[in-house]
Design a protein around this motif. Sequence first.
Motif, PDB file in Angstrom:
ATOM      1  N   ILE A 141       0.936  -1.106  -0.471  1.00  0.00           N
ATOM      2  CA  ILE A 141       0.353  -0.107  -0.047  1.00  0.00           C
ATOM      3  C   ILE A 141       0.427   1.153   0.171  1.00  0.00           C
ATOM      4  CG2 ILE A 141      -1.806  -1.440   1.101  1.00  0.00           C
ATOM      5  CD1 ILE A 141      -0.920   0.204   3.555  1.00  0.00           C
ATOM      6  N   THR A 142       0.155   2.524   0.093  1.00  0.00           N
ATOM      7  CA  THR A 142       1.116   3.587  -0.658  1.00  0.00           C
ATOM      8  C   THR A 142       1.624   4.045   0.897  1.00  0.00           C
ATOM      9  OG1 THR A 142      -0.830   4.959  -0.743  1.00  0.00           O
ATOM     10  CG2 THR A 142      -0.209   4.443  -2.491  1.00  0.00           C
ATOM     11  N   ASN A 177       0.562   7.046   1.728  1.00  0.00           N
ATOM     12  CA  ASN A 177      -0.727   7.172   2.649  1.00  0.00           C
ATOM     13  C   ASN A 177      -1.515   6.534   2.786  1.00  0.00           C
ATOM     14  OD1 ASN A 177      -0.123  10.438   1.395  1.00  0.00           O
ATOM     15  ND2 ASN A 177      -1.253  10.772  -0.080  1.00  0.00           N
ATOM     16  N   SER A 178      -1.767   5.711   2.139  1.00  0.00           N
ATOM     17  CA  SER A 178      -2.239   4.803   2.712  1.00  0.00           C
ATOM     18  C   SER A 178      -1.945   4.289   4.136  1.00  0.00           C
ATOM     19  CB  SER A 178      -2.634   3.850   1.902  1.00  0.00           C
ATOM     20  OG  SER A 178      -3.466   2.733   2.469  1.00  0.00           O
ATOM     21  N   GLN A 179      -0.666   3.679   4.114  1.00  0.00           N
ATOM     22  CA  GLN A 179      -0.140   3.542   5.213  1.00  0.00           C
ATOM     23  C   GLN A 179      -0.471   4.631   6.834  1.00  0.00           C
ATOM     24  OE1 GLN A 179       4.432   2.984   4.576  1.00  0.00           O
ATOM     25  NE2 GLN A 179       3.604   2.257   2.386  1.00  0.00           N
ATOM     26  N   LYS A 204      -2.908   6.461   7.372  1.00  0.00           N
ATOM     27  CA  LYS A 204      -4.288   6.239   7.689  1.00  0.00           C
ATOM     28  C   LYS A 204      -5.093   4.872   7.916  1.00  0.00           C
ATOM     29  CE  LYS A 204      -6.309   6.837   3.032  1.00  0.00           C
ATOM     30  NZ  LYS A 204      -7.021   5.891   2.395  1.00  0.00           N
ATOM     31  N   VAL A 205      -4.118   4.092   7.349  1.00  0.00           N
ATOM     32  CA  VAL A 205      -4.490   2.902   8.314  1.00  0.00           C
ATOM     33  C   VAL A 205      -3.868   2.722   9.739  1.00  0.00           C
ATOM     34  CG1 VAL A 205      -3.652  -0.020   8.478  1.00  0.00           C
ATOM     35  CG2 VAL A 205      -4.331   1.146   6.343  1.00  0.00           C
ATOM     36  N   TYR A 224      -8.354   4.805  10.213  1.00  0.00           N
ATOM     37  CA  TYR A 224      -8.987   4.294   8.806  1.00  0.00           C
ATOM     38  C   TYR A 224      -9.419   3.491   8.312  1.00  0.00           C
ATOM     39  CZ  TYR A 224     -11.720   6.818   4.962  1.00  0.00           C
ATOM     40  OH  TYR A 224     -12.347   7.239   4.201  1.00  0.00           O
ATOM     41  N   LEU A 241     -10.308   0.969   2.646  1.00  0.00           N
ATOM     42  CA  LEU A 241      -9.458   1.088   1.163  1.00  0.00           C
ATOM     43  C   LEU A 241     -10.594   1.226   0.278  1.00  0.00           C
ATOM     44  CD1 LEU A 241      -7.795  -3.162   2.121  1.00  0.00           C
ATOM     45  CD2 LEU A 241      -6.682   0.043   2.555  1.00  0.00           C
ATOM     46  N   ASP A 262      -7.309   3.039  -4.484  1.00  0.00           N
ATOM     47  CA  ASP A 262      -5.702   4.372  -4.877  1.00  0.00           C
ATOM     48  C   ASP A 262      -4.724   4.029  -3.719  1.00  0.00           C
ATOM     49  OD1 ASP A 262      -6.524   5.520  -7.008  1.00  0.00           O
ATOM     50  OD2 ASP A 262      -7.510   7.262  -5.932  1.00  0.00           O
ATOM     51  N   ASP A 263      -5.389   2.852  -2.723  1.00  0.00           N
ATOM     52  CA  ASP A 263      -4.192   2.814  -1.699  1.00  0.00           C
ATOM     53  C   ASP A 263      -3.496   1.702  -2.518  1.00  0.00           C
ATOM     54  OD1 ASP A 263      -6.002   4.373   0.180  1.00  0.00           O
ATOM     55  OD2 ASP A 263      -7.574   3.405   0.760  1.00  0.00           O
TER      56      ASP A 263
END
Length: 393
Positions: A6-7, A9-11, A13-14, A18, A21, A24-25
């Motif tokens: 995952i990107t 930004n997603s890291q 959020k997780v 958040y 998914l 874009d993640d």
Amino acid sequence: MQKVQITGNSQRKVKDGYPLLVEDDLKDPSMKLTDGSFVSLMASTQFMGYALIAKHRRQLGWVLSLDETQTPTVDYFRKLFKTALVRRQTTMPAGVPQRVFNAAGDGLGGVTIDRYDDYYVFTWYAEGVYQQREMIYAAFETATEHQFKGVYAKLRFNVGEANLKSQLVTGTAAPEPLLVTEGDVTYPVHLADDLTTGLLLDMRPIREWVASAELQGRTVLNLFSQENGITAAAAVAGAAKTISIETSKKGATATAEQLAMNNIDPDKHEIRTIEVPNYLDYTAKHHLSYDVVVVTAPTFARVKKQKFQVAVDLTDVLAQALPTVRRDGQLVVATTANNFSMKRFSEAVSDAFIGSDRTYTVTETLRLPADFVTRKAYLASNYLKVLVLTLDK
């Protein structure tokens, strides 16, 4: 278990909690992922969390545990359900119809569980989550120690015509209707109905406000009455007259049934199947006004050629409704749109008064009841917004 990179930004959020998914993640959005499968979310070689792939509209899936030792097994979900059930036992009165598991708020997006007396109703919102139903049902039955009469399922995603939208999963069928109580009000619910039961549980804060209001000798107009139970609550609280405006015959029938179950004289209460703007035109022509006007605006509705979108049309409907509220009366405005922030909602309400000689004071702000557990990191989960306004005080 498939590993998914995952990107950055997603890291973040997780890690912050958040749960949702989207494509874009993924570092590689073209990566093939099987709907209904469990995956490990990775930041290079570092484990970030487990997720369940559940493709629904723009959604890709839901994050589960961030602890690598907590793999998604029957026992993992049993503990998840047990925690949710215990939480309700400590925060909710026994016997009240309630949300015992609230999707991502309780740790698993895409499914909710409601309790009506000794019956539970699963509502599935994504086919990917539903594909794990055998594991999830087994975990839930163990968590409840099989202490129920029956379990129902309602499928809110697209299914083939041969599939039932509502079905009894296990146990015995509920009475038709099943009678439940909330305060002094009895509500008939239909667990085998296609999509809903006939009582919107998230509207309980408004019903509680109505039940505690001084309604003796007062009139109540309930716009977009749907299955919110507000009319019955107002009638039992002593309202001299209620007027319910419903856009479907099914909703009108539900309101009539709720009144009948509480031995309310139907001659003192009016139910109309008509589009809200058309009824407000009628009130303007006949100079009708009421002590309390409730507007539980749907996120989206289409009736014949008319379309209503709360983010676009709420201000206009409220402006049209203002003349129906008597001086020193109350206007109760609510929305369940999860993409409509409290700030934007408040602004839409305020804009309805522009050009009017009416003034208002916000006397109460209501949000979701305690059993609708939400996540601070996921604002969309706290979707109910209610403002109680007192006009011209």
